[in-house]
Enzyme design. Sequence first.
Site, mmCIF file in Angstrom:
data_model
loop_
_atom_site.group_PDB
_atom_site.id
_atom_site.type_symbol
_atom_site.label_atom_id
_atom_site.label_comp_id
_atom_site.label_asym_id
_atom_site.label_seq_id
_atom_site.Cartn_x
_atom_site.Cartn_y
_atom_site.Cartn_z
ATOM 1 N N GLU A 287 61.106 -54.212 6.437
ATOM 2 C CA GLU A 287 61.937 -53.744 7.513
ATOM 3 C C GLU A 287 62.183 -52.350 7.670
ATOM 4 O O GLU A 287 62.939 -51.538 7.815
ATOM 5 C CB GLU A 287 63.407 -54.398 6.949
ATOM 6 C CG GLU A 287 64.407 -54.117 8.019
ATOM 7 C CD GLU A 287 65.709 -55.194 7.724
ATOM 8 O OE1 GLU A 287 65.856 -55.994 7.069
ATOM 9 O OE2 GLU A 287 66.904 -54.682 8.120
ATOM 10 N N HIS B 180 74.517 -59.178 14.387
ATOM 11 C CA HIS B 180 74.725 -59.360 12.931
ATOM 12 C C HIS B 180 75.549 -57.652 12.469
ATOM 13 O O HIS B 180 76.332 -57.773 11.414
ATOM 14 C CB HIS B 180 73.723 -59.292 11.846
ATOM 15 C CG HIS B 180 72.994 -60.621 11.694
ATOM 16 N ND1 HIS B 180 72.252 -61.073 12.917
ATOM 17 C CD2 HIS B 180 72.810 -61.367 10.850
ATOM 18 C CE1 HIS B 180 72.087 -62.509 12.672
ATOM 19 N NE2 HIS B 180 72.427 -62.533 11.339
ATOM 20 N N GLU C 167 71.299 -68.430 14.855
ATOM 21 C CA GLU C 167 70.247 -67.758 14.601
ATOM 22 C C GLU C 167 69.026 -68.167 15.569
ATOM 23 O O GLU C 167 68.312 -67.176 16.027
ATOM 24 C CB GLU C 167 69.598 -67.887 13.095
ATOM 25 C CG GLU C 167 70.615 -67.605 12.259
ATOM 26 C CD GLU C 167 71.077 -65.922 12.126
ATOM 27 O OE1 GLU C 167 70.046 -65.086 12.637
ATOM 28 O OE2 GLU C 167 72.089 -65.781 11.530
ATOM 29 N N HIS D 45 79.124 -68.008 9.080
ATOM 30 C CA HIS D 45 78.146 -66.984 9.513
ATOM 31 C C HIS D 45 77.812 -67.288 10.965
ATOM 32 O O HIS D 45 77.815 -66.250 11.789
ATOM 33 C CB HIS D 45 77.046 -67.015 8.687
ATOM 34 C CG HIS D 45 76.126 -66.163 9.044
ATOM 35 N ND1 HIS D 45 76.352 -64.712 8.596
ATOM 36 C CD2 HIS D 45 74.812 -65.974 9.207
ATOM 37 C CE1 HIS D 45 75.324 -64.074 9.008
ATOM 38 N NE2 HIS D 45 74.226 -64.828 9.389
ATOM 39 N N ASN E 54 68.474 -58.234 13.138
ATOM 40 C CA ASN E 54 69.842 -57.822 12.895
ATOM 41 C C ASN E 54 70.760 -58.160 14.211
ATOM 42 O O ASN E 54 71.865 -57.680 14.146
ATOM 43 C CB ASN E 54 69.871 -56.514 12.374
ATOM 44 C CG ASN E 54 69.302 -56.525 11.079
ATOM 45 O OD1 ASN E 54 69.385 -57.467 10.227
ATOM 46 N ND2 ASN E 54 68.662 -55.338 10.518
ATOM 47 N N ARG F 202 61.282 -55.495 11.999
ATOM 48 C CA ARG F 202 62.157 -56.648 11.449
ATOM 49 C C ARG F 202 63.575 -56.368 11.604
ATOM 50 O O ARG F 202 64.503 -57.436 11.559
ATOM 51 C CB ARG F 202 61.896 -56.799 9.795
ATOM 52 C CG ARG F 202 62.410 -57.814 8.979
ATOM 53 C CD ARG F 202 61.915 -58.138 7.916
ATOM 54 N NE ARG F 202 62.491 -59.212 7.122
ATOM 55 C CZ ARG F 202 62.057 -60.062 6.016
ATOM 56 N NH1 ARG F 202 60.917 -59.820 5.792
ATOM 57 N NH2 ARG F 202 62.852 -60.846 5.764
ATOM 58 N N LYS G 227 60.148 -65.900 13.483
ATOM 59 C CA LYS G 227 60.221 -65.120 12.178
ATOM 60 C C LYS G 227 59.024 -64.523 11.630
ATOM 61 O O LYS G 227 58.887 -63.555 10.941
ATOM 62 C CB LYS G 227 61.228 -66.049 11.281
ATOM 63 C CG LYS G 227 61.507 -65.362 10.163
ATOM 64 C CD LYS G 227 62.709 -64.582 9.898
ATOM 65 C CE LYS G 227 62.782 -63.971 8.944
ATOM 66 N NZ LYS G 227 63.888 -64.049 7.910
ATOM 67 N N LYS H 132 62.935 -62.331 1.456
ATOM 68 C CA LYS H 132 63.984 -61.591 0.872
ATOM 69 C C LYS H 132 64.661 -62.545 -0.043
ATOM 70 O O LYS H 132 65.258 -63.815 0.293
ATOM 71 C CB LYS H 132 65.028 -61.421 2.051
ATOM 72 C CG LYS H 132 64.524 -60.314 2.954
ATOM 73 C CD LYS H 132 65.583 -59.803 3.766
ATOM 74 C CE LYS H 132 65.263 -58.454 4.757
ATOM 75 N NZ LYS H 132 66.279 -58.368 5.766
ATOM 76 N N HIS I 16 78.786 -59.294 11.280
ATOM 77 C CA HIS I 16 78.862 -59.037 9.660
ATOM 78 C C HIS I 16 80.480 -58.537 9.497
ATOM 79 O O HIS I 16 81.087 -58.766 8.466
ATOM 80 C CB HIS I 16 78.065 -58.342 9.064
ATOM 81 C CG HIS I 16 77.076 -59.216 8.542
ATOM 82 N ND1 HIS I 16 75.723 -58.482 8.586
ATOM 83 C CD2 HIS I 16 76.965 -60.249 8.064
ATOM 84 C CE1 HIS I 16 75.105 -59.293 7.837
ATOM 85 N NE2 HIS I 16 75.402 -60.524 7.363
ATOM 86 N N ARG J 72 58.032 -61.507 -15.168
ATOM 87 C CA ARG J 72 57.574 -60.761 -14.020
ATOM 88 C C ARG J 72 56.781 -61.267 -12.897
ATOM 89 O O ARG J 72 56.069 -60.589 -12.104
ATOM 90 C CB ARG J 72 56.556 -59.615 -14.676
ATOM 91 C CG ARG J 72 57.182 -58.489 -15.833
ATOM 92 C CD ARG J 72 56.332 -57.369 -15.672
ATOM 93 N NE ARG J 72 57.132 -56.459 -16.662
ATOM 94 C CZ ARG J 72 56.686 -56.432 -18.021
ATOM 95 N NH1 ARG J 72 55.702 -57.307 -18.692
ATOM 96 N NH2 ARG J 72 57.337 -55.612 -18.798
HETATM 97 N N1 GLY Z 1 67.464 -62.343 7.791
HETATM 98 C C1 GLY Z 1 66.867 -61.195 8.350
HETATM 99 C C2 GLY Z 1 65.620 -60.960 7.852
HETATM 100 O O1 GLY Z 1 64.815 -61.801 7.152
HETATM 101 O O2 GLY Z 1 65.056 -59.837 7.833
#
Ligand code: GLY
Length: 371
Positions: free
Chosen positions: A240, A251, A188, A268, A248, A244, A230, A146, A255, A124
């Site tokens: 997000e 993207h 990026e 990418h 994108n 956040r 970031k 993430k 994408h 956990r």
């Molecule tokens: N790569 C996008 C984020 O971390 O929200």
Amino acid sequence: MPITHEISVDLPGRSYKVTVGIDILTGLGRIAAASDGRVVVITDSNVRPLYADAVQASLSDASGRSDVIEFPAGEEHKNLATYEDVMDRILSLEPPIDRRSVVVTLGGGVVGDLGGFVAATALRGLPFVNLPTTLLADVDAAVGGKTGLNAQAGKNLIGAFYQPEAVIIDAAVLKTLPADELGNGLAECVKHGVIRDWALLDFIEDNIEKITSCQPDTLAELIGRNVAIKASVVSADERESGERAHLNFGHTIGHAIETAAGYGVLSHGQAVALGMVAAFDIAESRSLIDSSVAGRVRKILTELSLPVNFDDLSNLPAEARNPNRLREIMAHDKKTLGGVVRFVLPVSPGVVAIFDDVTDEQIKAAVAALG
Ligand code: GLY
């Protein structure tokens, strides 16, 4: 062991530090010292032969015990089967791990995502420390919590927000990075400049040669500046629900091009570069921004050997240039809410906003403008 930047990701009760430096992998003993000695390094078959020994040696120096779990490198292994295998192995270690054991993820985005998800779910939740080894992971995936896997139904559809205890970035390890991988991170970095810090684009332009030849001081400065951006975005909106989503930028169409082209056809970074050019085109068509601003970004992308139109890429399948096909893929993107494709568009240098009302005609015209 020079540390060049220490940046804080500020989250209620879960703040952590991102340390950037040069040749700092050898100073990891303090992780073990802080964890009753038990550390499990999760890495992949590309990175293990390069850096796992150095990491393990420095952990042992602090008289800690460390085990290494390796899985095969590649996005195609970021799946439930690899997760199950890594989880079985970590839970079978002798003596058994406990909740004080620390997971160290050593590798690029796939290792950080999969290893972070193992850390989030084993017993956990085990503390984890992220040691990214690609520029893309340094400036993006390693910071922000993430974690997750790809599912049959799509990329990154399984996962959790699970923040690391610390992120340690060694700019010196980037010297072994292939050019395509560097380009993924650089796309990026340009994105961060567009969304938050226009002066970052000056820094990139003034240092192109040093960046592309992986000069450690310059890369450390580039990484430090990008991590600060970031970190501030994640600190303001971890889950997000707001800003956040600015990350994108580029993207949405990027994408779609990447997916339509098929796995591995373009990198990418190449896809995101084209997506940023298309987003600037939409912004121009809506009179949000002056054409000279878009021109500046196209020039920098070209200097970084990233594409600004379809002709800059060889072997791109017709499918990936087809506006109708790309629009269809966007409709199925997990970031599309209630059928509405949300676009992040530049509104002035270093500032973006979210738009829900970009028309199909504007999207298709921007794709057509790519060539
Ligand atoms: N790569 C996008 C984020 O971390 O929200």
